[in-house]
Design a protein around this motif. Structure first.
Motif, PDB file in Angstrom:
ATOM      1  N   SER A  91     -16.381 -31.636  -5.244  1.00 44.74           N
ATOM      2  CA  SER A  91     -17.857 -31.458  -5.585  1.00 44.74           C
ATOM      3  C   SER A  91     -19.145 -30.755  -6.151  1.00 44.74           C
ATOM      4  O   SER A  91     -19.591 -31.043  -6.088  1.00 44.74           O
ATOM      5  CB  SER A  91     -17.446 -31.144  -3.939  1.00 44.74           C
ATOM      6  N   SER A 106     -17.184 -35.959  -3.505  1.00 47.63           N
ATOM      7  CA  SER A 106     -15.774 -35.994  -3.472  1.00 47.63           C
ATOM      8  C   SER A 106     -15.506 -35.039  -2.494  1.00 47.63           C
ATOM      9  O   SER A 106     -14.150 -35.237  -2.251  1.00 47.63           O
ATOM     10  CB  SER A 106     -15.553 -35.020  -4.386  1.00 47.63           C
ATOM     11  N   GLY A 284     -23.891 -34.754  -0.618  1.00 50.61           N
ATOM     12  CA  GLY A 284     -22.876 -33.811  -0.072  1.00 50.61           C
ATOM     13  C   GLY A 284     -23.403 -32.713  -0.008  1.00 50.61           C
ATOM     14  O   GLY A 284     -24.778 -33.471   1.109  1.00 50.61           O
TER      15      GLY A 284
END
Length: 338
Positions: A91, A106, A284
């Motif tokens: 990430s 991710s 994120g």
């Protein structure tokens, strides 16, 4: 839409350069936040690896089905933390041509894989082993070592749980519960470890109760029944993890209080006639995209529009540092310049 991120991208469709947003952050920086998340993961790996080894050794000596289930649980948790660590590292990869918004999601993908792992390997194997043991329960053995290992496991799991609890408390809003902090958290590493460790502590209590009741009543069926209950507990934990990480993966917004504060920020800007909508997406744990549908005052010169955008960017960078990408609808800019 027009991108006005801190990368100084050129405003699409307008020919005007996008203003630069301040990159500084108030409070905890993204790097410090990621370091804290990795600390939570490393603490969980150390605890679960040692516990799993001890549980399997004692399960082999005593034949306890509940201890086998607990060993499976700890082994699965160890592998899950390694997957989270992989997600953490992926990430943080910088944005590139194929992934212009970076790789922040991710982490959410690997957290969802962890949820599937808890469901299938943790819950499924525990239930399967418990059902098999019910059909041919092992004879009762001296449970002393079972209690010793479960006690040690409770200490280590409690330590790991406390590390994740502190990480959640660091971002918990006043007046909210720890569970509400889990629901509001955008950091999959922290809430995944917290849910896993909570399930682990409850599983230890169930295993200890199953062994104790079996010894007290002289009934070998309590032990495999405890294994089945541990499996059901893990299935429930897997569903919670899947719901939280899945919501973030498909594009969850910031919470209502943050969104309300963002609307208030935009309405303070005198160059705006109205704010139609502000749409956000979590890219994120420390990365949010904002798409702003606003109406600038008609007839504004282009330089005044740019100055207004720069003021908004600067205010967003200070008050909402996790918002890294800001887009304005091009129709709003065209209307202002008519």
């Amino acid at each position: 839409m027009t991108d006005t991120t801190h990368r100084n991208d050129t405003a699409a469709g307008t020919g005007a350069p996008a203003a630069s947003a301040q990159a500084g952050q108030a409070g905890q920086t993204p790097q410090a936040s990621r370091t804290g998340s990795q600390k939570v993961i490393y603490a969980a790996i150390v605890a679960n690896l040692g516990i799993a080894t001890a549980k399997f050794i004692v399960a082999g000596i005593t034949g306890s089905a509940a201890m086998v289930a607990e060993g499976i649980h700890s082994a699965v948790d160890t592998g899950n933390e390694l997957l989270l660590l992989l997600g953490e590292r992926r990430s943080t990869r910088p944005a590139d041509r194929k992934h212009p918004f970076g790789y922040g999601k991710s982490l959410y993908f690997w957290a969802l894989i962890v949820a599937l792992s808890v469901f299938s390997l943790g819950g499924g194997l525990s239930i399967y082993h418990g059902v098999a043991a019910l059909q041919a329960p092992p004879p009762l053995e001296d449970p002393l070592w079972n209690y010793v290992v479960l006690g040690v496991a409770a200490v280590f799991e409690g330590y790991s749980w406390n590390v994740s609890r502190k990480a959640l408390n660091a971002v918990r809003k006043p007046g909210t519960t720890l569970w509400q902090a889990v629901r509001a958290s955008k950091d999959a590493s922290v809430f995944t470890v917290f849910i896993e460790d909570t399930a682990a502590l409850l599983g230890i209590a169930i295993a200890a109760a199953g062994i104790a009741l079996g010894q007290y009543f002289g009934n070998p069926y309590f032990d495999p029944a405890a294994s089945i209950l541990i499996g059901v507990l893990l299935v429930g934990a897997a569903f919670m993890l899947a719901r939280e990480s899945g919501g973030l993966l498909v594009g969850e917004s910031i919470d209502r209080d943050q969104l309300a504060a963002l609307y208030a920020l935009f309405r303070r800007e005198q160059a705006l006639d109205s704010v139609a909508s502000l749409r956000t997406m979590q890219m994120g744990p420390e990365d949010v995209l904002l798409a702003a549908s606003v109406q600038f005052r008609r007839g504004m010169p282009i330089d005044e529009v740019e100055q207004a955008i720069a003021r908004l960017e600067a205010a967003i960078a200070v008050e909402h540092p996790v918002i890294r990408h800001v887009y304005f609808e091009a129709s709003a800019l065209r209307a202002a310049m008519r």
